[in-house]
Design an enzyme around this catalytic site. Sequence first.
Site, PDB file in Angstrom:
ATOM      1  N   HIS A  62       3.994   7.146   3.755  1.00 15.87           N
ATOM      2  CA  HIS A  62       4.929   6.031   3.569  1.00 15.87           C
ATOM      3  C   HIS A  62       4.438   5.107   2.470  1.00 15.87           C
ATOM      4  O   HIS A  62       3.292   5.201   2.033  1.00 15.87           O
ATOM      5  CB  HIS A  62       5.157   5.259   4.882  1.00 15.87           C
TER       6      HIS A  62
ATOM      7  N   GLU B 249       7.725   1.089   4.922  1.00 23.43           N
ATOM      8  CA  GLU B 249       7.214   0.040   5.805  1.00 23.43           C
ATOM      9  C   GLU B 249       7.437  -1.285   5.096  1.00 23.43           C
ATOM     10  O   GLU B 249       7.215  -1.387   3.881  1.00 23.43           O
ATOM     11  CB  GLU B 249       5.712   0.280   6.042  1.00 23.43           C
TER      12      GLU B 249
ATOM     13  N   HIS C  29       0.825  -1.208   0.000  1.00 23.14           N
ATOM     14  CA  HIS C  29       0.000   0.000   0.000  1.00 23.14           C
ATOM     15  C   HIS C  29       0.856   1.253   0.000  1.00 23.14           C
ATOM     16  O   HIS C  29       2.048   1.208   0.306  1.00 23.14           O
ATOM     17  CB  HIS C  29      -0.968   0.042   1.191  1.00 23.14           C
TER      18      HIS C  29
HETATM   19 CO    CO Z   1       1.178   1.352   6.280  1.00 23.09          CO
END
Ligand code: CO
Length: 134
Positions: free
Chosen positions: A79, A130, A7
């Site tokens: 992020h 991440e 994502h």
């Molecule tokens: Co995230």
Amino acid sequence: MIGRLNHIAIAVPDLAAAAALYRDTLGAKVSAPADLPEHGVTTVFVELENSKIELLHPLGDNSAIAKYLERSPDGGMHHICFEVTDIIAARDQLRAEGARVLGNGEPRNGAHGKPVLFLHPKDFCGTLIEIEQI
Ligand code: CO
């Protein structure tokens, strides 16, 4: 090491307005909001055919997202999240390459209940990364 893009996360000042924007204006499938107190965020996920957008809003008094929104009141990209198959092996390999892992380096459960770690943006072209074990 990294696999699929899981994502892209966008910090937003108004979660309901952002969810409506993605649902109504962009015509995407949007989840209900979910609180993640351990991460200091409320999230809404936008489901795309090939990935997801994570809308992030501050939760609680000490949210990193609140600090982000102080600097960028309109919101912005926060992020990106890549999938890995073994987060401990990925962490150790990244550290061996000189990358900094944020926090104490121990994975925490992320928005999907799977272990995640964050990597220092200064080591990745100014982008907070991440990694999530899938
Ligand atoms: Co995230």
